[in-house]
Design an enzyme around this catalytic site. Structure first.
Site, PDB file in Angstrom:
ATOM      1  CE1 TYR A   1      -5.868  11.199 -10.571  1.00 39.76           C
ATOM      2  CE2 TYR A   1      -6.329  12.810 -11.867  1.00 39.76           C
ATOM      3  CZ  TYR A   1      -5.695  11.632 -10.896  1.00 39.76           C
ATOM      4  OH  TYR A   1      -4.448  10.464 -11.709  1.00 39.76           O
TER       5      TYR A   1
ATOM      6  CG  ASP B   1      -1.538   0.706   1.661  1.00 40.95           C
ATOM      7  OD1 ASP B   1      -1.686   2.406   0.504  1.00 40.95           O
ATOM      8  OD2 ASP B   1      -2.563   1.432   2.343  1.00 40.95           O
TER       9      ASP B   1
ATOM     10  CB  SER C   1      -2.384  13.780 -13.854  1.00 42.15           C
ATOM     11  OG  SER C   1      -4.416  13.797 -14.669  1.00 42.15           O
TER      12      SER C   1
ATOM     13  CE  LYS D   1      -2.525  11.588 -10.202  1.00 40.24           C
ATOM     14  NZ  LYS D   1      -1.449  10.586  -9.959  1.00 40.24           N
TER      15      LYS D   1
END
Ligand code: NAI
Length: 248
Positions: A150, A59, A137, A154
């Protein structure tokens, strides 16, 4: 002889999507690969199909798991030449204020804390000339609504990449790739569908001048280039792998 013969490459999130393609790309050039993923069965399937590889359940948000990952790489292959910090998760697409706090914290830990932990525990085993490649991203540079936290995570990956590049120079180069939307397991997590509905697919492609979404191989080729000697003077680069999406 491949250009990564006798080199050890760790790939997080290596069981599927971009990570699996990254594992295959480096293995094709002779690398020994540590396929690190939460999904042990998937990691074992990828590792088992490569000439020299081990699988480990990790993880990436967990410190002990990162220590164990670095140790497993050193035990198996003696050193670490490349770390691809690729594992990451979106959240279900929605306006930010509708998101649950636990989901925000988990996403941030998997996407951002992971980069810090991997660097902290792998870098002591990385010889001069080695490199780290983070998967960010294009949303970190050109965010659109619906995946705001999100996208911010990034952007943090890009900022970490550029700061780490300076702190770790000249021994370890640190770069990132910034992919555009690609049909991977990501769609299921972000949108709850395996394949984008036709109208959504068309809308996404309409924003990409090259006329298609990214493939895992597009991303793997860019990661490989950044880790290769051809990029020996490149550090702190956050490379758009976006078919031109971010220009318009
Ligand atoms: P994917 O869902 O196909 O693969 C992700 C892999 O990471 C899976 O094997 C999963 O088990 C593993 N994983 C998830 N959480 C983990 C954890 N906590 N620890 C270890 N492994 C974990 O997704 P994809 O698309 O291959 O994503 C890879 C990276 O690319 C992610 O960082 C993602 O944010 C990024 N990305 C994806 C885009 C897309 O449209 N697919 C676009 C831009 C960036």
């Amino acid at each position: 002889m491949g250009s990564f013969e006798n080199k050890c490459v760790i790939v997080t999130g290596g069981a599927a999507g971009f990570g699996e393609a990254i594992c295959r790309k480096f293995a094709g050039q002779g690398a020994s690969v540590v396929v690190a993923d939460l999904n042990l069965e998937g990691a074992q399937a990828v590792a088992g199909s490569l000439p020299s590889a081990i699988a480990i359940q990790v993880d990436v948000a967990d410190e002990e798991a990162n220590k164990a990952m670095a140790q497993a790489a050193v035990d198996a292959f003696g050193k670490i030449d490349v770390v691809c910090c690729n594992a990451g998760i979106p959240h279900r697409g929605n306006y930010m204020i509708k998101m649950e706090v636990d989901e925000f914290d988990r996403m941030w830990a998997v996407n951002v804390r992971s980069i810090f932990l991997a660097a902290k525990h792998c870098s002591p085993h990385m010889p001069p000339g080695s490199s780290i490649v983070n998967t960010a991203s294009i949303g970190g540079k050109r965010p659109r609504p619906g995946l705001t936290p999100y996208n911010a995570s990034k952007a943090a990956v890009n900022t970490l990449t550029r700061g780490m590049a300076v702190e770790m120079a000249p021994n370890i180069r640190v770069n990132a790739v910034c992919p555009v939307s690609a049909p991977t397991g990501f769609d299921m997590t972000a949108l709850g569908v395996k394949d984008l509905p036709e109208d959504q697919n068309k809308a996404v492609i309409a924003g990409i001048p090259m006329g298609r979404r990214a493939t895992p191989e597009d991303v793997a080729n860019s990661v490989f280039f950044l880790a290769s000697d051809d990029a020996e003077f490149l550090t702190g680069v956050c490379l758009d792998v976006d078919g031109g999406r971010s220009i318009q």
